[in-house]
Structures are given as structure tokens and as C-alpha cells.
Write a protein that holds these residues in place. Sequence first.
Motif, PDB file in Angstrom:
ATOM      1  N   HIS A  82      -0.127   4.636   1.522  1.00  0.00           N
ATOM      2  CA  HIS A  82      -1.540   4.648   1.878  1.00  0.00           C
ATOM      3  C   HIS A  82      -1.890   3.653   2.975  1.00  0.00           C
ATOM      4  O   HIS A  82      -3.059   3.340   3.172  1.00  0.00           O
ATOM      5  CB  HIS A  82      -2.391   4.371   0.637  1.00  0.00           C
TER       6      HIS A  82
ATOM      7  N   THR B 244     -11.652  -6.190   1.218  1.00  0.00           N
ATOM      8  CA  THR B 244     -10.540  -6.684   0.410  1.00  0.00           C
ATOM      9  C   THR B 244      -9.454  -5.621   0.269  1.00  0.00           C
ATOM     10  O   THR B 244      -8.272  -5.935   0.345  1.00  0.00           O
ATOM     11  CB  THR B 244     -11.046  -7.090  -0.989  1.00  0.00           C
ATOM     12  N   CYS B 245      -9.854  -4.374   0.089  1.00  0.00           N
ATOM     13  CA  CYS B 245      -8.872  -3.290  -0.122  1.00  0.00           C
ATOM     14  C   CYS B 245      -8.054  -3.094   1.150  1.00  0.00           C
ATOM     15  O   CYS B 245      -8.594  -2.698   2.175  1.00  0.00           O
ATOM     16  CB  CYS B 245      -9.593  -1.998  -0.477  1.00  0.00           C
ATOM     17  N   PRO B 246      -6.741  -3.371   1.095  1.00  0.00           N
ATOM     18  CA  PRO B 246      -5.974  -3.321   2.340  1.00  0.00           C
ATOM     19  C   PRO B 246      -5.803  -1.913   2.895  1.00  0.00           C
ATOM     20  O   PRO B 246      -5.634  -1.747   4.085  1.00  0.00           O
ATOM     21  CB  PRO B 246      -4.627  -3.942   1.959  1.00  0.00           C
ATOM     22  N   HIS B 247      -5.864  -0.904   2.039  1.00  0.00           N
ATOM     23  CA  HIS B 247      -5.623   0.426   2.566  1.00  0.00           C
ATOM     24  C   HIS B 247      -6.887   1.275   2.618  1.00  0.00           C
ATOM     25  O   HIS B 247      -6.816   2.480   2.771  1.00  0.00           O
ATOM     26  CB  HIS B 247      -4.534   1.132   1.762  1.00  0.00           C
ATOM     27  N   GLY B 248      -8.038   0.617   2.499  1.00  0.00           N
ATOM     28  CA  GLY B 248      -9.290   1.333   2.709  1.00  0.00           C
ATOM     29  C   GLY B 248      -9.571   2.398   1.672  1.00  0.00           C
ATOM     30  O   GLY B 248     -10.227   3.400   1.957  1.00  0.00           O
TER      31      GLY B 248
ATOM     32  N   LEU C 248     -15.998   2.349  12.828  1.00  0.00           N
ATOM     33  CA  LEU C 248     -15.059   2.501  13.938  1.00  0.00           C
ATOM     34  C   LEU C 248     -15.628   3.435  15.004  1.00  0.00           C
ATOM     35  O   LEU C 248     -15.463   3.202  16.203  1.00  0.00           O
ATOM     36  CB  LEU C 248     -13.719   3.043  13.422  1.00  0.00           C
TER      37      LEU C 248
ATOM     38  N   CYS D 221       0.824  -1.211   0.000  1.00  0.00           N
ATOM     39  CA  CYS D 221       0.000   0.000   0.000  1.00  0.00           C
ATOM     40  C   CYS D 221       0.858   1.260   0.000  1.00  0.00           C
ATOM     41  O   CYS D 221       0.364   2.342  -0.284  1.00  0.00           O
ATOM     42  CB  CYS D 221      -0.923   0.021   1.209  1.00  0.00           C
TER      43      CYS D 221
ATOM     44  N   GLN E 198     -14.627   2.544  -0.103  1.00  0.00           N
ATOM     45  CA  GLN E 198     -15.445   2.650   1.096  1.00  0.00           C
ATOM     46  C   GLN E 198     -16.910   2.544   0.721  1.00  0.00           C
ATOM     47  O   GLN E 198     -17.333   3.074  -0.308  1.00  0.00           O
ATOM     48  CB  GLN E 198     -15.203   4.003   1.787  1.00  0.00           C
TER      49      GLN E 198
ATOM     50  N   LYS F  78      -7.715  -5.607  -6.640  1.00  0.00           N
ATOM     51  CA  LYS F  78      -8.194  -6.768  -5.875  1.00  0.00           C
ATOM     52  C   LYS F  78      -9.704  -6.683  -5.712  1.00  0.00           C
ATOM     53  O   LYS F  78     -10.383  -7.703  -5.666  1.00  0.00           O
ATOM     54  CB  LYS F  78      -7.531  -6.777  -4.502  1.00  0.00           C
TER      55      LYS F  78
ATOM     56  N   ASN G 109      -7.365   9.002  -4.830  1.00  0.00           N
ATOM     57  CA  ASN G 109      -6.049   9.399  -4.329  1.00  0.00           C
ATOM     58  C   ASN G 109      -5.375   8.265  -3.576  1.00  0.00           C
ATOM     59  O   ASN G 109      -4.163   8.142  -3.583  1.00  0.00           O
ATOM     60  CB  ASN G 109      -6.175  10.596  -3.386  1.00  0.00           C
ATOM     61  N   ARG G 110      -6.176   7.449  -2.923  1.00  0.00           N
ATOM     62  CA  ARG G 110      -5.607   6.360  -2.137  1.00  0.00           C
ATOM     63  C   ARG G 110      -5.444   5.076  -2.948  1.00  0.00           C
ATOM     64  O   ARG G 110      -4.648   4.217  -2.603  1.00  0.00           O
ATOM     65  CB  ARG G 110      -6.485   6.068  -0.920  1.00  0.00           C
TER      66      ARG G 110
ATOM     67  N   HIS H  96      -4.013  -8.522   6.930  1.00  0.00           N
ATOM     68  CA  HIS H  96      -3.737  -8.148   5.542  1.00  0.00           C
ATOM     69  C   HIS H  96      -2.807  -9.134   4.844  1.00  0.00           C
ATOM     70  O   HIS H  96      -2.656  -9.101   3.627  1.00  0.00           O
ATOM     71  CB  HIS H  96      -3.161  -6.731   5.479  1.00  0.00           C
TER      72      HIS H  96
ATOM     73  N   ASP I  59     -15.486   2.828   6.906  1.00  0.00           N
ATOM     74  CA  ASP I  59     -14.670   2.329   8.012  1.00  0.00           C
ATOM     75  C   ASP I  59     -14.783   3.262   9.209  1.00  0.00           C
ATOM     76  O   ASP I  59     -14.963   2.826  10.342  1.00  0.00           O
ATOM     77  CB  ASP I  59     -13.185   2.254   7.599  1.00  0.00           C
ATOM     78  N   ASN I  60     -14.665   4.562   8.955  1.00  0.00           N
ATOM     79  CA  ASN I  60     -14.688   5.517  10.060  1.00  0.00           C
ATOM     80  C   ASN I  60     -16.023   5.524  10.782  1.00  0.00           C
ATOM     81  O   ASN I  60     -16.069   5.675  12.003  1.00  0.00           O
ATOM     82  CB  ASN I  60     -14.356   6.923   9.540  1.00  0.00           C
TER      83      ASN I  60
ATOM     84  N   ILE J 213      -3.145   1.912   6.088  1.00  0.00           N
ATOM     85  CA  ILE J 213      -4.191   2.427   6.982  1.00  0.00           C
ATOM     86  C   ILE J 213      -3.697   2.587   8.416  1.00  0.00           C
ATOM     87  O   ILE J 213      -4.396   3.158   9.236  1.00  0.00           O
ATOM     88  CB  ILE J 213      -5.467   1.552   6.976  1.00  0.00           C
TER      89      ILE J 213
ATOM     90  N   ILE K 262     -17.894  -6.430   0.200  1.00  0.00           N
ATOM     91  CA  ILE K 262     -16.758  -7.355   0.093  1.00  0.00           C
ATOM     92  C   ILE K 262     -15.507  -6.609  -0.376  1.00  0.00           C
ATOM     93  O   ILE K 262     -14.406  -6.850   0.112  1.00  0.00           O
ATOM     94  CB  ILE K 262     -17.113  -8.531  -0.845  1.00  0.00           C
TER      95      ILE K 262
ATOM     96  N   LEU L  19      -8.815 -13.634  -3.031  1.00  0.00           N
ATOM     97  CA  LEU L  19      -8.916 -12.763  -4.205  1.00  0.00           C
ATOM     98  C   LEU L  19      -9.941 -13.289  -5.187  1.00  0.00           C
ATOM     99  O   LEU L  19      -9.800 -13.162  -6.399  1.00  0.00           O
ATOM    100  CB  LEU L  19      -7.561 -12.635  -4.891  1.00  0.00           C
TER     101      LEU L  19
ATOM    102  N   PRO M   1      -9.276   6.154   6.201  1.00  0.00           N
ATOM    103  CA  PRO M   1      -9.884   5.682   7.449  1.00  0.00           C
ATOM    104  C   PRO M   1      -8.915   5.699   8.629  1.00  0.00           C
ATOM    105  O   PRO M   1      -7.726   5.505   8.459  1.00  0.00           O
ATOM    106  CB  PRO M   1     -10.295   4.251   7.116  1.00  0.00           C
TER     107      PRO M   1
END
Lengths: 326, 657
Positions: A231, B627-631, B644, A228, B634, B589, B582-583, A261, B640-641, A233, B623, A312, A239
Motif C-alpha cells: 500500500h 500520521t497514516c504513512p500509506h494514506g 494535491l 506499508c 483520508q 498509529k 482495503n489499504r 515517513h 490527499d488527492n 503511496i 492529524i 505517535l 492517493p
Amino acid sequence: MSTLEQLKEQIRKALPDLDVVIGWEQGYDAMHATPLFIREEADIDRLIWSPLCVHSLGTYLTGLTKSSKVQKVGLVVKGCDSRAIVQLTQERMIPRENVTLFGVGCSGCLSHARLEYKVEQGGHYVEDMHAITFNGDKVEVAVDGGVESFDFDTVCLEKCLTCRFPNAIATEHFAGEEVPVAPKREKAPSLEAFEKLPLDERFAFWQDQMRRCVRCYACRNTCPMCVCRDHCISTSRNPHWVSQEASTAENFMFQMIHTMHLAGRCIECGECQRACPVDLPIMLFRRTMVHAVKDTFNYVSGADPEATPPLLTFKAEEDNINERGW
Amino acid sequence: MRIGVFVCHCGSNIAATVDCPSVAEAAKLFPDVVFATDTMYACSEPGQDGIIQAIKEHRLDGCVVASCSPRMHEPTFRRALERAGLNRYMLEMANIREHVSWIGKNKELNTGKATELVRIAAEKLRLNTPLFANQFDVTKRVLVIGGGVAGIQAALDCADAGIQVIMVERETSIGGKMAKLDKTFPTVDCSSCILGPKMVDVAQHPNITLYAASEVEEISGYVGNFDVKVRRKATYVNWASCTGCGLCMEKCPSKKSHDAFNEGVATTTAINIPFPQAIPKKAAINPEFCMKLQKGKCGVCAKVCPTKCIDFEQQDTIVSEKVGAIVAATGYDLFDWTVYGQYGAGRYPDVVTSLQYERMMNASGPTSGHIQRPSDGREPKRVVFIQCVGSRDKSVNRPYCSGFCCMYTAKQAVLTKDHIPDSDSYVFYMDIRSPGKGYDEFTRRAQEQYGVQYVRGRVSMVYPKGDVLVVRGADTLAGTQVEVEADLVVLAVGVEASKGAAHLAEKLRISYDQYGFFMESHPKLKPVETNTAGVYLAGCSQGPKDIPTSVGQGSAAAAKVLTLFAKDKLESDPQVSSVNQNRCVGCLKCTMTCPFGAIKDVKDRAGNTKAEVIETVCQGCGICTVTCPHGAIQLQHFTDNQILAEVNALCQPELEF
């Protein structure tokens, strides 16, 4: 011709078509190797291949292949390193066609942590080690004018004891002889010992360990599967999974995120634990997850370039999870 | 943000076990809450007006309504917010009825839990943003799964309204269970005489495409735009040229094939048209019994067929259809009666099921309508009917009443007397359940006019004695044990969900109960809807029903389909995934795990690969977000926020006030 000579020859031939080839060279002292970036033919002479070559060089790939200056990358890989490339290819994280792999067979790498512990136990200072020779099953270290000898199995990385992939897979070149697949242990001894603990002791163990984490992110930065980049998290506000607070709970949260992860992705290179400045037993997390994925999905990550990683893909009904009894 | 909190008493539904005023009082101290009150019925007109007034008076940006399940009244309160000028997604509901007051009696604990749920909702609301719906086109075609009377009715109603209908039927002919029946209660009119014309209408209707001998293989898509793959099973007969002349059946030497249509009362030929009124009237080969397919020798049918339509090489084919709505009308199957070993079912030939008896009485059945004992072909003079075989019996995990067995048993007893005037009939029953127009009169007529002997009590066993069967049971009204010698025993077997119903439910993404019956959206107010938009139910797939109710449901499902199709465009739910470009690192994936194919890859201005969500295709399952590791991706309204924030609200130490 030795493995190293063969390797050099292969690199020499391929180098004109490549922007850079990454291998290892002798480091700042006799005890350490360090990554070597070969850009011109003269650099090839500095290449070494020994149990000191611990680094999983695949970790550079995701960054390098995104750089505009570098198009074609060569990489020297051990068995475990090559699994990282397979996994990254499956995840489409690297342009595999621009990567040339120079594979070698590996009979195990040195654990500096275990060796240094043994040397200190013998009444010496780690700083006084000035030469190391690998002699079959023995490791001989010149220290304080004398020579200390250890069984290789007692000072190798723990992953090498259970290694089922000593030879690099899915590579363009392969130097030297293939090493026979002969894992010395079925399961990592540290995990076996940990799993014998009752649950409350396990929790106490982790509380104690996680209290020590300094959140330097060395484990993340060295991980070849952590893709990542800027980025992640664990350092983002949106987030906002983890705060900056250096508490046991937040540290634990970060380590859990890293573990989750890596589910179905971790190739057990052990770089996270090797890089950890406070020697956290991070591989306990990793191996537990690896076993869980093996049990649940019968999947070994980075072993088969044609396979689809279990997380995946989408299946309404998993083959090994029979929810409805059909 | 300025948040208002409204704690509903729901009369005494909530207020009896939750201290609503103190929940509102506690809520005033939550961050951003500027107004909190309790209200008797938040959903009532004055309740909604109170919310609207508070929004205007206190310049609220969002509301928390602590009341019932959002399934119940979320749309109500969303509309109220819109009337007050707020975006509908600035509402959060705390379910303090189903999740609190109805399940706990301790007022102090309940009040604490209700307060926490309100805090969770308020913390989430602080991160809510206004969302807006998109519109998408509707494919005005409907898929009807199952060609029984319920499916036929739904199909004809839709087709008559000008909608294209795709009907998929598992068997080689439509008609379902009703086509097997001899007569129908309470009018005792011929079943195939009233069903036949409807079946013919299906065949001839220009708007209906019928796939018989077919099954639904795969369903993807969403309301308004489903993609359906239908497996057309190999019949080994080219139906395009088969005329249904039946010559192949006459000559087929394999005459011992299982006759599914006749419930195994007799055997049939390997190549077979199930019954004379079959729609489509086409032959099909049962490969299990065909000598040519089993042993490679024979092929008589191919020789005699005047149109040369036999094709032993035929394979299953898959056809794809696009539809906007689906009606599931898969009907029922009989409970496995052989588990009742004490009744000798499956062991004594003269113990038959109600459907087998129906075939025996039917003029087009294997006995040409003559009631005969399967063992020796003799006409039975005394017939005993045993009711509730696989109904209202917890010991076989069938605690429910199958609903129509009382009526068809009375009908069969009446018909027995018609067929064999000097016969006697006995019915062992638990209760006579005959609600319905003319139903109770019918069962009384069976007893009073036709002399059917009704014995209230269960049968303990059936055993053979010479060439008759002895039925031993209790007569609970007389308080004695009775034994009746019977020439024939008919079991009124209860119904269960059609075989494979649960598998189909998974494909349709609809709920089903523990017996495999499909779940309606609301047991009273939404009986033909499901919780999956665009999927409707008809007939026994939802639960046991008689013919008039099934037909009524078929029409009801058709009405729902037509209501859906009355609009040219549907509004998409904005609670879908969205990519923060941006992220996004372009690993895609999310595209690999998305079950709906709702994420595509695009290039940004610098030529980097990025993921992008197709809003109208996304179903908001989430899903991709796990799967997206860096969020970077959304789920809107469930970021997520936001989640959380909810977790942190719950897991923080007790606030000190």
C-alpha cells in the motif's frame, strides 16, 4: 566458546519451539554473506557471524509474522538490527511475543562499496578478490595472487563509525561478550562535509543525485521500517502522491516521502543506501532527519522499548517547542 | 463532471481591483468547466437565483463561487446548491475578496491571482463527492466557567430554563469582582445588595451544581458532548460538614495572611471565609500561611471546630462531568500597576488601586467603610484620582480603553464626598468616556453637584513631601503644569484578561487576542459565540465591560445555549476522516495520535485488525491523515488527492491558451 558457537548452541536449544530462525550464511562468493533461514537443526551448521553479516534481518519480520505458515520466528540481531525490532514493537507492527531475538555484539560491518573502491584504486578488478580475513583493526583481501591490507575504519560502513548501539538490546538471548560503546566519530563524516556546503550547492547536489534515481524502490523494500507493503503511496493512484514520470522532481518527491515517513522511526541501519544500485547517498537524508528529531523531541528511535515515539502521540504543547512562552 | 464558475463583483469590493469578466472568461478553459459568468452580488437573491438557474440550465454537477471568505457565505451558497438539487459539498469557494481584492491594488496581478484561485477551486471540485451528515445526541447540561456576575446570570438563566448547570469558580466564593465593589454606578446602589440575592439563587437552585475553589483541568469532546475534568483544590476543610460559623477564623493565630478578597488592604487569618455574604459560606485554609501545614505545629482550628471538619491531609480531587455546552465567563484582572514607577505604586502606601479603595469604602471591608490612609490611618482630606493607569497606553502594551474606569472614578469621587464631606477630590483624566444610560449625567453631577475637580492631562510623577504626596501633572486645557498635594492617591487601574485565560482558551480550543481576551466569532454579529461550536463567552473574558453589559452577555450566552439545546439531536459535520479498509494495514498509529479518541480498532471478516472512525466524535483535524504513512485514512472533502490537485493547479507552468 566463540560467539558463533554460543549463538549456534542457543539456536539449537530454541529451534524446537520456533518455525524459523533467520541468520546469515556464506554467500555466493568469499566476499558476501547472505540471509540464512534455519528450519531444521542441520541448517545451523551453515550459520556464520562476521563483519560480512550486513543485512538487517528485521525487514523480513512484518511479512513473516503475517504469514499463516509461520507462528514463531527467531532472529539474529546486531545492535542496529535490534533497534528496528524495538521500533516495530512500539508501533505494534509485529507480535513481539512470537519473536525470539538472538543478540550479538558487533564491532562493525564491512562496506562493500568502500572496499571495492579501494581495491579498484589499487589497480585490481573487484571480481578478482577471492578471500577476506578480518584481523583486528585490519582487513586483508586476497586479490590477484597477492594480499591487500586496509584499516578496518576505512572500509567499514559509515554508520559503524558513529555507532552508539554495538550490542543488541532487549533480546531474549545474547551470545559472546558485549562490545564496548566507543563511537569513533560524533557525526557521520559525509553529513559533516555536506553541511559545510552553501544552500545553493546543496540544492545542486541533490538535483544531480535525484536525476540518477531509477525508482527501483530497493531502498524501500530493504528498509525494516517500511511497513506499508503493497500500500505504499509512492506506487498508488489513490492517493496519487507520485506519478510514474521518471523526472528529477518526482524522484525527489519519492525520496522526501520516504524520509518524512521515517521521521522519529529511522534506526540508521543504512540498508537503503547499501541496497541502492546507483549508490545514492540516501543516508544524508536519514541522518539529517535523525538529528532533527533528536534536536526537536530529544528522542532516539528504537533505543527504549518503553518510550513513546514522538510522532505517535498527541500533545497540544510539545515539551521542546515553546510556542507561547509559558 | 460539469462545473459552473460564478465570479462575484461584490459591488466594487472585488470589481474595483479585479477584472471579474476576464476571470470568468479564463475559467471557461479550465477542465470540466462548462459554464462561467460574473455576477454583481452572488449572495443576493438574484445572484443565488442565477446560480440555481445555471445549475438547471447547464446540468451542472458542482459550482465554484469566487467571492468572499467561506466564513462569510459558504452556508449561503451551500443552501443555494441544495435548493437546486445538488449536494451541498459540491460547492467550492475561491476567496478573491479578503485574499485578493482587499489586499492588492494592482489590477493585472490581482486578476491573475484571482484566476489561479478559481483554477485551484475548480481542480479540487473535480474530485469532490457528495457527503451526508449523521446525527448524534446532545447532553443537555452546561458548564459555566467563572462565578462572577456574567457567569451567575448565564447559569441562572439556563437553570431557570430547566438545564442542569455546572459552575466552576476558582476562588472559594462566587461573586467575582462585583462582590468586592462598594456601590455601583450610576445609581450608587449597594453592589452586594443587588448581587447577593443572585448568589444565593445560585447556591439554592436545584439545577445548579457549584464547584468553588475549583479549576477546569481538561476538556475533551465536542459540541453536545464535552467531557470536562474539574480539579477541586484542597481547602483543608471538609465542606460537607462546615457550617460557616467562623469560629476557626476567630481563633486562628496566623493573622498575617494575604487577604486576596480585600486586595491586600489588610491581612486576614490563614483559615478564612472571604466575606460575610460568601457563597458557599465555607472556610478554607491558605496553606502558605497556615502554621500547621507549614511547620506542623498549631491545629487550633481543628480543636475549636464544632463539626470537626478540618482535614490537614486533604488532597486535590478530580471530578468528571459531561456537558453539551460551555460558557466561559472568566472575567478580568487588574493590570500590574507597579510598572508605573513614577506614580509610586507599590512604594508609597498611600497610593492605592481603585479596587483597594473600593474595599476601603465598603462597610464590610477591613476599615468598616471608613476611608483611612494606609500609612497612618488618618482620614484623607484631599484625594487625587489618576485615570488610565494601564489603559490607552501603548508604552505598556495596553492600547485599549478599559471602558468603565471613567465611570467608577466619578463614582468613587462622589462617594468620597459622601464619606468625608469636608474633602476635596481631583481627577486627572484623558477623556471622559461615559456613553450609557444615565452615565454622562452622572459624571456631570460629580463635577457640578459634588465639586470634583477634573483636570485634563496626564500625571508625570507622584512624590512624597512630608506626610503628603505631591501629584505633578499637566493641565492641558489651561496649558499649565499643576501640582496637587494629596493625602491619598487612587489609581484607576485598567483591566486585562484574567490570569490563566490563555491557558483555558487552549483547553477550550478557542482563539484569544494578544492581551488574553477570548475572541468572539464575529465582532458585531456573533459577540458571544466562539469559533468552537458549543463554547460561548460572557463578561470581561471577551473584553472590558461594565456590569449591565456583562449581565446582558450572560443572558445572551444562556440564550445561545438554550438555542443549541432546543434540538434533541445535532447534525455531525461529514467533513471527517474515513478509513479505506482495503489499504489499512491495522497499525493503529491513527488511534495513538487522535486527540479526540475518535478512531477505534475493528476486525474485518478475515480477522485482520483495521481502524474505523467514529464519525460523530471525529473533529476533522486531520492529524490521523498525516500520521497514516500509506494514506489509508483520508479526511473527507480534504483528501490527499484533492489537496494535491490544488497544489498541482497552482504549481503547473502557465497554461498556453
